[in-house]
Design an enzyme around this catalytic site. Structure first.
Site, PDB file in Angstrom:
ATOM      1  N   TYR A 112       0.842  -1.207   0.000  1.00 55.58           N
ATOM      2  CA  TYR A 112       0.000   0.000   0.000  1.00 55.58           C
ATOM      3  C   TYR A 112       0.874   1.252   0.000  1.00 55.58           C
ATOM      4  O   TYR A 112       0.661   2.179  -0.784  1.00 55.58           O
ATOM      5  CB  TYR A 112      -0.916  -0.026   1.220  1.00 55.58           C
ATOM      6  CG  TYR A 112      -1.827   1.185   1.316  1.00 55.58           C
ATOM      7  CD1 TYR A 112      -2.808   1.418   0.362  1.00 55.58           C
ATOM      8  CD2 TYR A 112      -1.713   2.085   2.379  1.00 55.58           C
ATOM      9  CE1 TYR A 112      -3.648   2.517   0.453  1.00 55.58           C
ATOM     10  CE2 TYR A 112      -2.549   3.187   2.476  1.00 55.58           C
ATOM     11  CZ  TYR A 112      -3.513   3.390   1.518  1.00 55.58           C
ATOM     12  OH  TYR A 112      -4.340   4.491   1.609  1.00 55.58           O
ATOM     13  N   LYS A 132       0.960   3.975  -3.049  1.00 51.57           N
ATOM     14  CA  LYS A 132       0.670   5.408  -2.919  1.00 51.57           C
ATOM     15  C   LYS A 132       1.917   6.245  -3.234  1.00 51.57           C
ATOM     16  O   LYS A 132       1.825   7.327  -3.788  1.00 51.57           O
ATOM     17  CB  LYS A 132       0.139   5.723  -1.510  1.00 51.57           C
ATOM     18  CG  LYS A 132      -1.299   5.240  -1.284  1.00 51.57           C
ATOM     19  CD  LYS A 132      -2.300   6.110  -2.042  1.00 51.57           C
ATOM     20  CE  LYS A 132      -3.742   5.743  -1.735  1.00 51.57           C
ATOM     21  NZ  LYS A 132      -4.725   6.659  -2.337  1.00 51.57           N
TER      22      LYS A 132
END
Ligand code: UDP
Length: 326
Positions: free
Chosen positions: A149, A153
């Site tokens: 994650y 991002k």
């Protein structure tokens, strides 16, 4: 102004739509309802300035048509939630990186401003707190799925800067542990909604590890206010802003506070991280934002205390339970 909010039926997206509409603007909300839920937008169903469009950021032609008719894009659609990262890293990369790249490319072609919502997770396990926007990012091995994650991002932020250089007007905001009504209390949601759900249903609160890991919990209304400021202040363009709160709270303190405020009689039990997330997980010991950029440039000052925010969230989750929606 007509705004497009992607991920409109999600936790933060639904609040953002509401606040933008309260300002008197027009909002189009896009969501594929894979994780979002229309119940979060029920209160807007009769609002003539709001239009919900069921669709995914993967549907490029549809997205192009929608973006052509909107002025500014708040891009929130993403796979979020620690349990998702460890269960489906492919989906995380697909949605958070590939589809964000498509959206940025379209925005650049059409000349539309984008507010990209990133995360405090990008700092990873950097031990140097508080995190300033230009701090290093420190991640574990790629075999630990949790980092997918943060990497997704981060990659999307790199794409943002690439498109910024090509001339796309753009702002990045990084959220720190947001909680509030509409939060996901399932295993896939954040710790606050989970603890509240456990407390009000009389279950023990499951603290992972010894509970000494810390977060700075931020009430969703404050986050939305900061996001709108970042999106609308011209001087914010091309910059990254941490949006969070300064109060560092251990997970054990959070559990105790939720028990005290809710009046629940539940116990606290300790659970090993691996038991909940499986073996490919690594936790972040401390996470604290430096908020000086957001304060100075956006006039962002989080207003809601943890106690008040928790009270409102507990009331909301109780109400949902009574209505059979929890
Ligand atoms: N956590 C916990 N019990 C739960 C869910 C989470 O103790 O039922 C812990 C989790 O291990 C982490 C912290 O709470 O240390 C925050 O977890 P969350 O999933 O909210 O997001 P994170 O800040 O890790 O991205």
């Amino acid at each position: 102004m007509r705004y497009l909010v992607t991920g409109a039926a999600g936790f933060i997206g639904s609040h953002l739509c509401t606040s933008l509409l309260e300002r008197g603007d027009e909002v189009w909300g896009l969501d594929d309802l894979s994780k979002g839920n229309l119940k979060k937008l029920e209160h807007l169903s009769k609002n003539l300035h709001f239009r919900f469009i069921r669709g995914s950021t993967a549907e490029k032609e549809k997205l192009r048509k929608i973006m052509q008719e909107t002025d500014v894009i708040f891009h929130l659609a993403a796979v979020v939630g620690v349990k998702w990262y460890v269960e489906d890293p492919v989906k995380v990369i697909q949605v958070n990186v590939c589809q964000t790249m498509d959206l940025l490319e379209l925005a650049w072609q059409l000349g539309k401003k984008v507010i990209f919502t990133s995360t405090s997770e990008v700092y990873g396990k950097n031990a140097e707190v508080p995190f300033r926007e230009n701090n290093n990012r420190v991640y574990g091995p790629s075999a630990a799925d949790r980092w997918c994650y943060a990497v997704s991002k981060s990659a999307a932020e790199h794409l943002c800067f690439g498109y910024l250089r090509k001339g796309l007007p753009l702002v990045i905001v990084r959220y720190f542990n947001v909680y509030g009504p509409h939060g996901d209390s399932s295993d896939y949601g954040g710790v606050t909604a989970r603890f509240i759900s456990q407390a009000i249903t009389g279950k023990p609160l499951t603290v992972h590890g010894d509970g000494s890991q810390t977060r700075c919990f931020t009430y969703v209304e404050d986050i939305v206010e900061g996001t709108i400021r970042a999106g609308l202040y011209p001087e914010a363009e091309g910059k990254i802003f941490n949006l969070g709160s300064r109060r560092e709270t251990t997970i054990l303190e959070l559990a105790q506070l939720i028990l005290a405020i809710s009046g629940a009689k539940g116990d606290i039990v300790f659970q090993a991280h691996e038991e909940f997330y499986g073996p490919y997980y690594e936790d972040i010991p401390r996470r604290i934002p430096d908020l000086s950029a957001a304060e100075q440039m956006l006039g962002y000052f989080p207003k809601v205390t943890l106690e008040n925010g928790l009270r409102t969230t507990i009331d909301w989750q109780r109400q949902q339970m009574l209505n059979g929606k929890a």
